[in-house]
Design an enzyme around this catalytic site. Structure first.
Site, PDB file in Angstrom:
ATOM      1  N   ARG A 175     -74.191   6.770 -51.624  1.00  0.00           N
ATOM      2  CA  ARG A 175     -74.859   6.053 -50.527  1.00  0.00           C
ATOM      3  C   ARG A 175     -73.777   5.558 -49.567  1.00  0.00           C
ATOM      4  NH1 ARG A 175     -79.684   2.526 -51.788  1.00  0.00           N
ATOM      5  NH2 ARG A 175     -80.039   3.114 -49.621  1.00  0.00           N
ATOM      6  N   ASP A 181     -75.699  -5.387 -46.782  1.00  0.00           N
ATOM      7  CA  ASP A 181     -75.072  -4.201 -47.356  1.00  0.00           C
ATOM      8  C   ASP A 181     -73.644  -4.007 -46.863  1.00  0.00           C
ATOM      9  OD1 ASP A 181     -78.150  -3.665 -47.444  1.00  0.00           O
ATOM     10  OD2 ASP A 181     -77.220  -2.420 -48.990  1.00  0.00           O
ATOM     11  N   ARG A 190     -80.585  -0.121 -56.952  1.00  0.00           N
ATOM     12  CA  ARG A 190     -80.241  -0.272 -55.535  1.00  0.00           C
ATOM     13  C   ARG A 190     -79.852  -1.729 -55.295  1.00  0.00           C
ATOM     14  NH1 ARG A 190     -83.140  -4.050 -55.539  1.00  0.00           N
ATOM     15  NH2 ARG A 190     -82.834  -4.247 -53.312  1.00  0.00           N
ATOM     16  N   GLY A 191     -79.433  -2.031 -54.084  1.00  0.00           N
ATOM     17  CA  GLY A 191     -78.908  -3.360 -53.781  1.00  0.00           C
ATOM     18  C   GLY A 191     -77.397  -3.250 -53.797  1.00  0.00           C
ATOM     19  N   ALA A 192     -76.770  -3.740 -52.723  1.00  0.00           N
ATOM     20  CA  ALA A 192     -75.334  -3.516 -52.550  1.00  0.00           C
ATOM     21  C   ALA A 192     -74.505  -3.941 -53.766  1.00  0.00           C
ATOM     22  CB  ALA A 192     -74.859  -4.214 -51.270  1.00  0.00           C
ATOM     23  N   GLN A 243     -89.511  -2.552 -51.392  1.00  0.00           N
ATOM     24  CA  GLN A 243     -88.721  -3.357 -52.338  1.00  0.00           C
ATOM     25  C   GLN A 243     -89.171  -4.821 -52.360  1.00  0.00           C
ATOM     26  OE1 GLN A 243     -87.433  -1.282 -50.049  1.00  0.00           O
ATOM     27  NE2 GLN A 243     -85.598  -0.235 -50.764  1.00  0.00           N
TER      28      GLN A 243
END
Lengths: 348, 348
Positions: free
Chosen positions: A89, A236, A46-48, A195
């Site tokens: 996503r 994001d 995860r994480g843009a 997170q």
């Protein structure tokens, strides 16, 4: 970094399973584009910036695996994978930016399947390497914001784990540390998926940067106590006017920062800016399943019958943001002018 | 209410173990004052009014159990128990208020041990019954604040579980419901101990009041969306100027409420007001163990080596409070005048 968030292994993509951290450092070997898409959707990665890299590698992997000698069928199958990646996503724009770059490879005419396969890999690896370089530039451009002895608050994880390998918000801190500065990081645990507590705390412990974890609801009293000098978060998706979508809770944090006169900075690559959006109201916000809130570690904590609201992100209006730290420098308000002026030419 | 938070059973005190809720409805039978003190300290029972009642019953129980025919020794032993109760939790003032009431029984001269034992029980039961009556009055005085169709946000648990049996903040909602009003309650889960998610949600589901649980960091975006018309919270200690100590996160919520123009009300019995304190800066704030943050349900969620900050409460300055709902009516700003004028005569 002592770990790799994601690695291209020729016939597979190796992903550090972030759902298991910090208890277990376990990798997933994705042999198909579908398994990469699943890893993104289920937030193993995860994480843009990281999901942009993962999607690109997943598309390159598809190129390797599609068994055909008919170029039209090959293109059709890769296109299908691109669409699949785009459905994992909805909020982070880096994902769509990376898919667009991979698609542009397909658009180059007069190439055979073999060349296309090689070009897809080359582009995915370029996206990967550039992300690390961009992160290091963000760190370099932003590190002057951190004064020796500062208290810094961050939210969620915008570190090496959220990128190809260095970090945006945490990248700024790593760069400041490399300049010999001392500071203390306060980490919002960041419910529901924790997170901050699981990932940011883990990174900072490994990097030996002094850090304290707090529950999200302690940020206000910490600011009032004078222990926080600045707030740095990731992003994001950033609209052209500076409105920024980031992990749920960023908006509340931004209001608290403004109230206490503490500057809040967003650290993000230019690929996070969606030049097609006038303002943050147009950013699609992913709502995730209620069990992320009602269950922790598989155990139910809420009574049955209760409703749940679980947006994964919120939008912080530009008026609450002191600056956006990019690889080209710090963009300052008024963003509706400065974003186009300072980095608009980088738009793809 | 379909459950009893605490009950006097003659030779023991029965406490609903709130650490097990909502998964398990289990009671603890406390046969000694020490076990009541332990239940308070370890938060099997919590909530400012409830721990006042528990301490009083614990002292009455000590009176039953002390085996002596020497009045001086009896008084000395009960005094020791009063001090023990006073050391369980430092912030909620109702605890000290209840202990003071129990001590005043001991101060009545010319009583034998038998009479003192009976008087201690009588006083503890009076505190218990009065708390329920007071809660009902708070509900009655506050329910007009809730308009039909309202969205209400609450934090932690200020319900039947936090009191002898009706609730302060939730008492206002129960009274409004009894008036036939419809409204929707949003419940902050309230990390680290999740009293909102575990306890308030459980109460509201049982009472069939429509409710949605959110993580604490979602309150801001919910307010910005226009879904919240008012915020009602409980209190652990209120200074003479209106500054209010309540569960950690209340301060941040109060800033967010002010920012969005949403009134925040505190619902609390007059026994929560500490007339000896000029302002909230004098309120002692309990810091609890870091494992409440790093572990959930016995499972470690944070990496080893990370520091933790875990204050159980914070202080909301009076300027962020629209009113204090007491059994005598709603106290309005300026509190430094109105508290003494409206309820000062009730100080003990």
């Amino acid at each position: 970094m002592k770990f790799k968030t994601i690695e291209w292994k020729g016939d597979r993509v190796r992903i550090l399973d972030q759902r298991r951290l910090p208890g277990l450092v376990r990798h997933i070997d994705c042999n198909t584009a579908s398994s990469v898409a699943k890893a993104i959707r289920e937030m193993a990665i995860r994480g843009a910036p990281a999901i942009g890299v993962a999607a690109a590698m997943g598309i390159a992997l598809a190129g390797q695996k599609i068994r055909t000698d008919r170029p039209a069928l090959f293109l059709k199958e890769v296109d299908k994978v691109c669409r699949q990646m785009g459905q994992t996503r909805p909020t982070a724009v880096n994902l769509f930016w990376a898919i667009r770059r991979m698609r542009s490879v397909l658009g180059r005419s007069a190439q055979g399947i073999k060349e296309l396969r090689a070009e897809l890999i080359k582009e995915a690896l370029a996206i990967y390497r550039e992300d690390i370089e961009v992160n290091r530039s963000i760190g370099e451009k932003g590190q002057n914001l951190i004064k020796d002895g500062a208290g810094i608050l961050t939210h969620c994880n915008a570190g090496a784990l959220a990128t190809a390998g260095y970090g945006t918000a945490l990248g700024v801190m790593y760069a400041a540390r490399d300049q010999g500065k001392r500071f203390h990081v306060f980490v919002d645990e960041t419910r529901p998926l924790l997170q901050g507590c699981r990932l940011t705390a883990w990174e900072l412990v490994q990097e030996k940067i002094p850090a304290t974890v707090i529950t999200d609801n302690m940020a206000g009293v910490l600011m009032a106590s004078g222990k926080i000098d600045l707030v740095i978060v990731g992003a994001d998706r950033i609209a052209r006017n500076g409105d920024t979508a980031n992990k749920i809770g960023t908006y509340g944090l931004a209001v608290l920062s403004k109230w206490h006169g503490i500057p809040l900075y967003v650290a993000a690559p230019i690929s996070t800016i969606d030049f097609g959006l006038d303002s943050g109201t147009e950013i699609p916000i992913e709502e995730r399943g209620g069990d992320e809130v009602t269950h922790i570690g598989g155990k139910r904590i809420a009574p049955t019958g209760i409703k749940v609201f679980n947006p994964a992100f919120d939008v912080t209006p530009h008026s609450l943001i002191a600056g956006i730290i990019t690889e080209k420098g710090i963009i300052r308000p008024p963003f509706n002018k400065s974003i186009i002026r300072d980095v608009g030419s980088k738009a793809t």
